[in-house]
Design an enzyme around this catalytic site. Structure first.
Site, PDB file in Angstrom:
ATOM      1  N   GLN A 204       0.553  -1.234  -0.115  1.00 28.31           N
ATOM      2  CA  GLN A 204      -0.139   0.093   0.078  1.00 28.31           C
ATOM      3  C   GLN A 204       0.660   0.715   0.104  1.00 28.31           C
ATOM      4  OE1 GLN A 204      -3.212  -1.939   3.188  1.00 28.31           O
ATOM      5  NE2 GLN A 204      -3.167  -0.161   2.488  1.00 28.31           N
TER       6      GLN A 204
ATOM      7  N   ARG B  50      -9.306  -0.779   7.845  1.00 28.48           N
ATOM      8  CA  ARG B  50     -10.152   0.652   6.961  1.00 28.48           C
ATOM      9  C   ARG B  50     -10.513   1.223   8.077  1.00 28.48           C
ATOM     10  NH1 ARG B  50     -14.175  -0.545   2.029  1.00 28.48           N
ATOM     11  NH2 ARG B  50     -14.571   0.935   1.662  1.00 28.48           N
ATOM     12  N   CYS B  51      -9.491   1.851   8.239  1.00 23.02           N
ATOM     13  CA  CYS B  51      -9.625   2.975   9.531  1.00 23.02           C
ATOM     14  C   CYS B  51      -8.515   3.812   9.503  1.00 23.02           C
ATOM     15  CB  CYS B  51      -9.585   1.892  10.995  1.00 23.02           C
ATOM     16  SG  CYS B  51      -9.404   2.747  12.508  1.00 23.02           S
TER      17      CYS B  51
ATOM     18  N   GLU C 284     -12.480   5.186   4.430  1.00 20.21           N
ATOM     19  CA  GLU C 284     -12.778   4.223   6.058  1.00 20.21           C
ATOM     20  C   GLU C 284     -13.758   4.752   7.071  1.00 20.21           C
ATOM     21  OE1 GLU C 284      -9.946   3.016   6.088  1.00 20.21           O
ATOM     22  OE2 GLU C 284      -9.347   4.332   4.553  1.00 20.21           O
TER      23      GLU C 284
HETATM   24  O1  CDP Z   1      -7.112   6.527   0.866  1.00 17.60           O
HETATM   25  P1  CDP Z   1      -8.305   5.713   0.342  1.00 17.60           P
HETATM   26  O2  CDP Z   1      -7.785   5.667  -1.011  1.00 17.60           O
HETATM   27  O3  CDP Z   1      -8.444   4.621   0.562  1.00 17.60           O
HETATM   28  O4  CDP Z   1      -9.528   6.460   0.587  1.00 17.60           O
HETATM   29  P2  CDP Z   1     -10.067   7.995  -0.066  1.00 17.60           P
HETATM   30  O5  CDP Z   1      -9.251   9.241  -0.179  1.00 17.60           O
HETATM   31  O6  CDP Z   1     -11.106   8.495   1.188  1.00 17.60           O
HETATM   32  O7  CDP Z   1     -10.746   7.747  -1.620  1.00 17.60           O
HETATM   33  C1  CDP Z   1     -11.383   6.761  -1.809  1.00 17.60           C
HETATM   34  C2  CDP Z   1     -11.771   6.770  -3.004  1.00 17.60           C
HETATM   35  O8  CDP Z   1     -13.123   7.888  -3.325  1.00 17.60           O
HETATM   36  C3  CDP Z   1     -11.103   7.292  -4.174  1.00 17.60           C
HETATM   37  O9  CDP Z   1     -11.112   7.040  -5.554  1.00 17.60           O
HETATM   38  C4  CDP Z   1     -10.729   8.651  -4.093  1.00 17.60           C
HETATM   39  O10 CDP Z   1     -10.829  10.052  -5.102  1.00 17.60           O
HETATM   40  C5  CDP Z   1     -12.699   8.680  -4.067  1.00 17.60           C
HETATM   41  N1  CDP Z   1     -13.349  10.382  -3.554  1.00 17.60           N
HETATM   42  C6  CDP Z   1     -13.854  10.665  -3.982  1.00 17.60           C
HETATM   43  O11 CDP Z   1     -14.879  10.383  -5.405  1.00 17.60           O
HETATM   44  N2  CDP Z   1     -14.764  11.869  -2.926  1.00 17.60           N
HETATM   45  C7  CDP Z   1     -13.909  12.174  -2.147  1.00 17.60           C
HETATM   46  N3  CDP Z   1     -14.751  13.648  -1.398  1.00 17.60           N
HETATM   47  C8  CDP Z   1     -13.650  11.524  -1.075  1.00 17.60           C
HETATM   48  C9  CDP Z   1     -13.171  10.460  -1.801  1.00 17.60           C
END
Ligand code: CDP
Length: 806
Positions: A237, A384-385, A760
């Site tokens: 990761q 997931r946190c 998360e």
């Molecule tokens: O770090 P991780 O990718 O697990 O988590 P995240 O930043 O929460 O994003 C997860 C997915 O959700 C990504 O593809 C982001 O681009 C999308 N996302 C989104 O479309 N809009 C947001 N405000 C937050 C996340």
């Protein structure tokens, strides 16, 4: 404008920028079985490694005899701690400042600990070799119950730490103690409790569980003796961090290490840390001169790499009789297993658990966390946190329900009464965080109206009356949860990993024809970054998302980044992407001004290019600017159109949400039915609503699993009794409830596009919603708290202990 000229709406739609439900581009290969995972990699002459593992939870290793194993056809080498000592790699540093045995050095400290690494021409031969390695053990007494770890007569687990009264995070109180971490004002908090009208105190256990991604942890290491270069393909990761760790411990220059994360089949925190398998495969490749593959099986994954949670939280809340909270006091006993290998930012031995004041305006709070060693697998990952936030949300959300029960108040009303108010943002919590933005009342009320909360409570009252009359054997529970997350680790002022600040990065290169590539320091393990990162760029610089290729995971090409976990990708890398795009836009504006023969200030941005203010027909599209960047830039300007940004966020982001679970439980069988689950999330600006919905579905499914049955359990001798999917609850589509999703939008004021993380959130908010539903159902029978997981048998046992059987 002639008929062929696209309208503004058509131009916008063509970009598929932020806010668009763009289909996931990566799914074309995943749904056709064309993903490229580590185990798909086959290099010429590749060997396979597999571990001899300990059957004991605590034992002295008297001897290891490899003679017979080396006679097995295909077996080439058996690596032990003694072999690793010759290259100074018998122990490795952990991310938490501890050290961990790579292979058993004198003793084993948990069942299935790695004892020897057998290298063979194929996996089957390696397996046969394992069975021929003879290890002589002398069993020792075990520590399984964390509450007994610091007993005066508890066995000494970590003999390597004998006499050390100080660890990486301060003084140690006992030979099995790791650290004590305290935050907040103890005196003021104690005073609030002395003055309180009402107090509650409950021990809330968040059991040990495991992220169990579909693809287990694995790697292929290939050492090129001539060039002195080590290539590692792995399920990482955070590939750049792995490269730095390998450089530091293997003493190979960092530029001669190539770390590549190809497609990764789920991470959920399991693939952040470094495991013995990586070290052994690298050493085996160096020793044999051949590429070596190591692939964990499911039992190994569940029992040896990276558990999550195992927090035992004594939770106290002080309040007025009207239900205004006046103080929070929490003590956590944290079971870290045999080595402290928690994957937290370096200065945070209990992660961001000090978000435990949640969404409520606590004037004072005090938190203390004691980490202890036990004979269990190491880990402590953020499943997931965002670093112990799930535990914190469970603690406060159960605590608020228990307080509501004691006060005889409705749990939703109690929350509304104590929420941080919109005008209090940015809000400084009693335990040291600065919440960036929030509008909790609006979210909570939207949830209550949508599900007809008052109607559900009425139905519950009727059902309880019917139960008492003996007309039904079902009890109904409403599980309310309102969580505040803290994601986006993180600002260099408070977050680093092994001394490296937790920024993230993006490099964008636009090609002459108006297409381009964006390389990012994160690594998607299923979150759809290839789709959403291009959407940010599309909106920022007017190049259609389809014309941007997103690449992550190769340390040779991607700029240095700290990887993907804890929903940090959008808050940190998402910001870097926007900032890199803005650098490009600034240069593009200079080129456009030169070509249109106007001053830069006379130009304004218009969807996919610049137009001259007051002269709307005088425009230059971004596509044309790209071409110009390669042949006619202003005198003195360098050609090309590319930019890189390293983004150090000024603060975390604080997404939040209002969830409710409606559940019926049959008291005679313990069987539950999830009747309804509604999840409202606020993650600020939404990049892709469809991906957000998918993230919420996935996170809720994991929350459901954890709350309702998923557990890593040990017997009294330290045997793992949940070591396969036969015993470890992994919900399929059959068990998984239907999810209703909703949202509000409260942008982050400091993030360039106002986005907060979301991945998360559903796990953080979901677990307390399920547990509160079960506990709410049982509360009218006189129960205060039933520990998770709430499987059928435990529900039945709870009903029995409450005397519901005749
Ligand atoms: O770090 P991780 O990718 O697990 O988590 P995240 O930043 O929460 O994003 C997860 C997915 O959700 C990504 O593809 C982001 O681009 C999308 N996302 C989104 O479309 N809009 C947001 N405000 C937050 C996340």
């Amino acid at each position: 404008m002639n008929d062929m000229t696209p309208t503004r709406e058509q131009r916008e739609a063509k970009l598929e920028g932020m806010g668009c439900k763009r289909k996931r581009v990566e799914d074309a290969r995943f749904t056709q079985g064309k993903g490229n995972y580590v185990d798909d990699l086959k290099l010429p002459g590749m060997l396979h490694g597999d571990f001899v593992r300990s059957p004991h939870a605590h034992a002295r290793v008297k001897s290891i005899n490899s003679e017979e194993a080396l006679k097995v056809p295909g077996v080439l080498a058996v690596i032990t701690a003694e072999t690793l000592k010759t290259v100074n790699l018998a122990w490795m540093p952990t991310l938490a400042g501890d050290v961990q045995m790579v292979l058993a050095d004198g003793k084993v400290l948990f069942q299935n600990q790695e004892v020897a690494f057998v290298v063979a021409t194929d996996r089957y031969a390696a397996d046969d070799g394992i069975n021929k390695v003879v290890v002589e053990y002398e069993p020792l007494p075990v520590v399984i119950d964390p509450f007994k770890a610091m007993d005066a007569d508890a066995p000494v687990l970590r003999e390597d730490l004998a006499g050390k009264t100080t660890g990486a995070h301060g003084p140690r109180k006992h030979h099995n103690h790791i650290f004590e971490w305290t935050v907040g004002d103890k005196d003021l908090t104690d005073a609030a409790f002395r003055k309180a009208d009402v107090t509650i105190k409950e021990m809330l256990s968040y059991h040990r569980t495991h992220p169990s991604p579909l693809e287990t942890c694995q790697c292929v290491c290939s050492f090129d003796k001539i060039k002195g270069e080590l290539s590692i393909w792995g399920t990482f990761q955070a590939p750049h961090v792995i490269r730095t760790v390998v450089a530091l411990i293997a003493k190979i220059p960092e530029h001669k290490i190539h770390v590549i994360s190809p497609d990764v089949g789920g991470g959920f925190g399991n693939k952040v840390g470094a495991y013995p398998g990586y070290i052994c495969a690298a050493v085996a490749s160096i020793v044999t001169g051949k590429p070596v593959k190591w692939v964990e099986d499911r039992i190994e994954n569940l029992t040896a790499t990276s558990f999550a949670r195992d927090y035992h939280m004594t939770t106290e809340i002080a309040a007025t009789k009207e239900g205004k909270v006046t103080g929070l006091r929490v003590h956590v006993l944290a079971d870290h297993g045999a080595f402290d290998a928690c994957a937290d930012p370096s200065k945070w031995p209990a992660g961001f658990f000090n978000i435990v004041t949640g969404s409520y305006d606590f004037p004072v709070a005090h938190l203390s966390v004691d980490g202890i060693y036990s004979n269990k697998a190491p880990g402590g990952v953020a499943y997931r946190c965002s670093f112990r936030v799930t535990e914190a949300a469970y603690c406060i959300e159960r605590g608020m329900d228990i307080l509501a029960q004691k006060l005889g108040m409705d749990p939703a009303e109690l929350r509304l009464k104590n929420f941080i108010r919109p005008e209090q943002f940015p809000y400084h919590s009693a335990l040291g965080w600065e919440y960036d933005s929030g509008d909790y009342h609006t979210a909570m009320k939207k949830m209550m109206e949508t599900v007809d909360y008052a109607g559900l409570r009425k139905e519950q009252a009727d059902q309880r009356a019917a139960f008492k009359r003996g007309e039904t054997r079902e009890i109904m529970g409403l599980g309310v949860s309102f969580f505040t997350e803290i994601v986006g680790a993180g600002p260099s002022k408070n977050c680093d990993i092994l001394g490296i600040a937790m920024f993230d990065s993006c490099e964008i290169r636009l090609h002459p024809t108006g297409a381009g590539i964006a390389r990012v320091g994160t690594k998607s393990t299923g979150q759809g970054h290839e789709t959403t990162w291009a959407q940010i760029i599309a909106t920022e610089i007017g190049i259609p998302a389809d014309d941007i290729m997103v690449e992550e995971g190769n340390t040779d090409t991607a700029p240095y980044g700290l990887g993907t976990y804890g929903s940090r990708s959008t808050p940190v890398a998402g910001a870097a992407i926007a900032m890199a795009a803005r650098k490009i836009k600034a240069k593009a504006q200079m080129i456009a001004a030169y070509k249109l023969e106007v001053h830069e200030g006379d130009l304004e941005w218009d969807i996919d290019g610049f137009k001259v203010k007051g002269l709307p027909e005088k425009t230059m599209s971004m596509k044309d600017i790209c071409w110009a960047a390669y042949n006619s830039v202003p005198p003195g300007m360098e050609p090309g159109l590319e930019a890189v940004s390293y983004y150090d966020p000024p603060n975390m982001t604080y997404p939040f949400g209002a969830y409710i679970c409606v559940m019926n439980i049959d008291v005679d069988t313990g069987v539950y039915k999830i009747r309804r689950f509604y999840a409202l999330d606020d993650c600020g600006t939404r990049i892709n609503p469809m991906i957000i919905e998918g993230q919420v579905h996935g996170g809720l499914t994991e929350a459901f699993a954890i709350a309702m049955g998923q557990e890593i359990r040990y017997d009294d001798e330290g045997n793992v009794v949940t070591g396969s999917f036969m015993d470890f609850f992994m919900p399929t589509a059959v068990e998984t409830p239907h999810w209703e999703t909703d949202f509000t939008v409260t942008p982050s004021p400091h993030h360039p596009i106002g986005a907060k993380g979301v991945g998360e959130s559903p796990n953080v908010g979901g677990v307390p919603a399920f547990s509160n539903a079960v506990n709410d159902a049982f509360s009218f029978l006189g129960s205060t708290h039933i520990q998770m997981p709430h499987d059928y048998w435990r529900n039945w046992r709870a009903a029995k202990s409450l005397g519901v059987f005749a």
